[in-house]
Design a protein around this motif. Structure first.
Motif, mmCIF file in Angstrom:
data_model
loop_
_atom_site.group_PDB
_atom_site.id
_atom_site.type_symbol
_atom_site.label_atom_id
_atom_site.label_comp_id
_atom_site.label_asym_id
_atom_site.label_seq_id
_atom_site.Cartn_x
_atom_site.Cartn_y
_atom_site.Cartn_z
ATOM 1 N N UNK A 71 120.136 1.147 22.665
ATOM 2 C CA UNK A 71 121.038 0.379 23.527
ATOM 3 C C UNK A 71 122.196 -0.174 22.700
ATOM 4 N N UNK A 72 121.917 -0.597 21.483
ATOM 5 C CA UNK A 72 122.987 -1.107 20.611
ATOM 6 C C UNK A 72 123.984 -0.008 20.270
ATOM 7 N N UNK A 73 123.481 1.193 20.061
ATOM 8 C CA UNK A 73 124.371 2.325 19.797
ATOM 9 C C UNK A 73 125.262 2.567 21.014
ATOM 10 N N UNK A 107 134.222 8.027 18.366
ATOM 11 C CA UNK A 107 134.376 9.468 18.143
ATOM 12 C C UNK A 107 134.857 9.770 16.739
ATOM 13 N N UNK A 108 135.512 8.806 16.095
ATOM 14 C CA UNK A 108 136.023 9.013 14.747
ATOM 15 C C UNK A 108 135.066 8.575 13.651
ATOM 16 N N UNK A 109 133.883 8.092 14.039
ATOM 17 C CA UNK A 109 132.919 7.609 13.050
ATOM 18 C C UNK A 109 131.926 8.701 12.660
ATOM 19 N N UNK A 110 131.516 8.669 11.420
ATOM 20 C CA UNK A 110 130.408 9.529 11.000
ATOM 21 C C UNK A 110 129.120 8.937 11.556
ATOM 22 N N UNK A 116 120.523 6.972 15.864
ATOM 23 C CA UNK A 116 121.743 7.544 16.452
ATOM 24 C C UNK A 116 121.487 8.995 16.851
ATOM 25 N N UNK A 117 120.779 9.730 16.001
ATOM 26 C CA UNK A 117 120.459 11.125 16.328
ATOM 27 C C UNK A 117 119.570 11.193 17.562
ATOM 28 N N UNK A 118 118.594 10.283 17.639
ATOM 29 C CA UNK A 118 117.699 10.256 18.808
ATOM 30 C C UNK A 118 118.473 9.866 20.067
ATOM 31 N N UNK A 165 118.658 11.961 23.484
ATOM 32 C CA UNK A 165 118.111 11.376 24.712
ATOM 33 C C UNK A 165 119.158 11.248 25.811
ATOM 34 N N UNK A 166 120.423 11.300 25.444
ATOM 35 C CA UNK A 166 121.491 11.233 26.452
ATOM 36 C C UNK A 166 122.052 12.614 26.794
ATOM 37 N N UNK A 167 121.342 13.670 26.347
ATOM 38 C CA UNK A 167 121.666 15.007 26.806
ATOM 39 C C UNK A 167 122.500 15.858 25.879
ATOM 40 N N UNK A 168 122.637 15.449 24.619
ATOM 41 C CA UNK A 168 123.443 16.218 23.671
ATOM 42 C C UNK A 168 122.549 16.869 22.622
ATOM 43 N N UNK A 169 123.008 17.988 22.083
ATOM 44 C CA UNK A 169 122.234 18.695 21.078
ATOM 45 C C UNK A 169 122.112 17.915 19.790
ATOM 46 N N UNK A 170 123.084 17.070 19.510
ATOM 47 C CA UNK A 170 123.084 16.278 18.293
ATOM 48 C C UNK A 170 124.326 15.407 18.253
ATOM 49 N N UNK A 171 124.500 14.677 17.157
ATOM 50 C CA UNK A 171 125.621 13.762 17.065
ATOM 51 C C UNK A 171 126.983 14.476 17.082
ATOM 52 N N UNK A 172 127.138 15.637 16.438
ATOM 53 C CA UNK A 172 128.453 16.311 16.519
ATOM 54 C C UNK A 172 128.889 16.587 17.950
ATOM 55 N N UNK A 173 127.946 16.995 18.801
ATOM 56 C CA UNK A 173 128.279 17.265 20.199
ATOM 57 C C UNK A 173 128.651 15.971 20.930
ATOM 58 N N UNK A 174 127.948 14.889 20.598
ATOM 59 C CA UNK A 174 128.274 13.603 21.208
ATOM 60 C C UNK A 174 129.671 13.151 20.806
ATOM 61 N N UNK A 175 130.035 13.316 19.529
ATOM 62 C CA UNK A 175 131.376 12.927 19.073
ATOM 63 C C UNK A 175 132.471 13.687 19.823
#
Length: 315
Positions: free
Chosen positions: A31-33, A45-48, A63-65, A69-79
């Protein structure tokens, strides 16, 4: 069991709506993320992944989880999705006209007006964009065929529930509104197959709405939820879920934007039901209009549009 929009195959579309809808189901660290991301999508989007984890006060693994859990393959896709979502937000309102996201004690009255109207309009636009028409049709079919319809709403949602019950009642259908837990629970205990129970709750976590809806479902009634959060408890209990999209802020929790979106959804539901028996509905609306017309002031009597004069048969 529920009929509603499933996770979209392209989660990058409407990412901010997706993340807001997911909030109730997230763990505290996730939730904090989400809060960091939603407060500044373009910045996030500009953060690692390490930088985002630091800002959210959590771990890289969280962050990876969260991304998965929000439907993305990983953090790169979320960014990538966040960058696209931020660009869409900018395109929807020019920077020179975009109101503040929230208000404070020093906000001029013009900002108050612009902010409220902006969020009202956005709530309607985004609700229309994300409303599942298949779920709406299922709700229309259920209410049109119902022996009776009970609508539950507590607090701010009570006015919305009352509006739907009144519309259905005026159209000649048996409909009740319950804004008190004891009354709602009593009605639910008497429910059965052929009845429809509709729970209106922005958060989807109002216990006094949850419990009667659960009981009505156990008794065999068809249950419908009108909520902003498809992962909420009310949504999980309902056979059919109608989802609104409205943003609430610090000053405006329970604000009119959420009720405006709810009212739009229940009006769509009512008109859909009315159209299934248009002649009968038009006649009922006409007779109920005439029944109270004498109670209007003489200079206004008969000046409001009469239901019979409407080409659709509806006021």
């Amino acid at each position: 069991m529920a009929t509603h929009t499933d996770t979209q195959s392209d989660p990058s579309s409407d990412v901010l709506v997706r993340l807001r809808s997911a909030l109730p189901a997230l763990q505290p660290a996730e939730h904090r993320v989400a809060e960091v991301v939603l407060n500044d999508p373009a910045g996030a989007a500009g953060l690692s992944i390490t930088e985002l984890a630091h800002q959210a006060g959590t771990s890289v693994a969280t962050v990876a989880r969260f991304s998965r859990s929000t439907g993305f393959g990983g953090y790169p896709q979320l960014r990538l999705a966040l960058a696209a979502g931020a660009a869409r937000e900018r395109a929807l309102s020019a920077p020179s006209r975009r109101p503040p996201e929230d208000l404070n004690a020093d906000s001029p009255l013009a900002d108050v007006v612009n902010t409220i109207i902006h969020h009202e309009v956005r709530a309607l636009q985004e609700t229309a964009e994300h409303l599942d028409l298949a779920a709406v049709q299922s709700a229309v079919d259920a209410v049109a065929a119902a022996r009776r319809t009970d609508v539950i709403g507590m607090g701010a949602s009570g006015g919305v529930a009352r509006d739907l019950a009144a519309k259905l009642h005026r159209s000649g259908r048996i409909a009740f509104c319950w804004e008190d837990f004891h009354a709602a629970a009593t009605a639910a205990a008497l429910a059965g197959v052929g009845d429809v129970f509709i729970g209106v709750s922005h958060s989807g976590e109002t216990v006094d709405t949850i419990e009667p809806l659960r009981l009505a479902g156990e008794r065999g009634a068809t249950t419908i939820a009108v909520t902003n959060f498809p992962s909420s408890t009310v949504a999980s209990l309902a056979d059919i879920v109608l989802t609104t999209v409205a943003r609430e802020t610090v000053f405006r929790s329970g604000a009119t934007a959420s009720r405006t979106a709810q009212l739009a959804v229940i009006d769509i539901l009512f008109v859909g039901v009315a159209r299934t028996q248009l002649a009968e509905t038009t006649d009922a609306l006409s007779r109920t209009f005439d029944a109270v017309d004498s109670r209007r002031s003489a200079n206004r009597r008969g000046q409001r549009r009469h239901p019979r004069s409407s080409s659709s048969g509806l006021p």
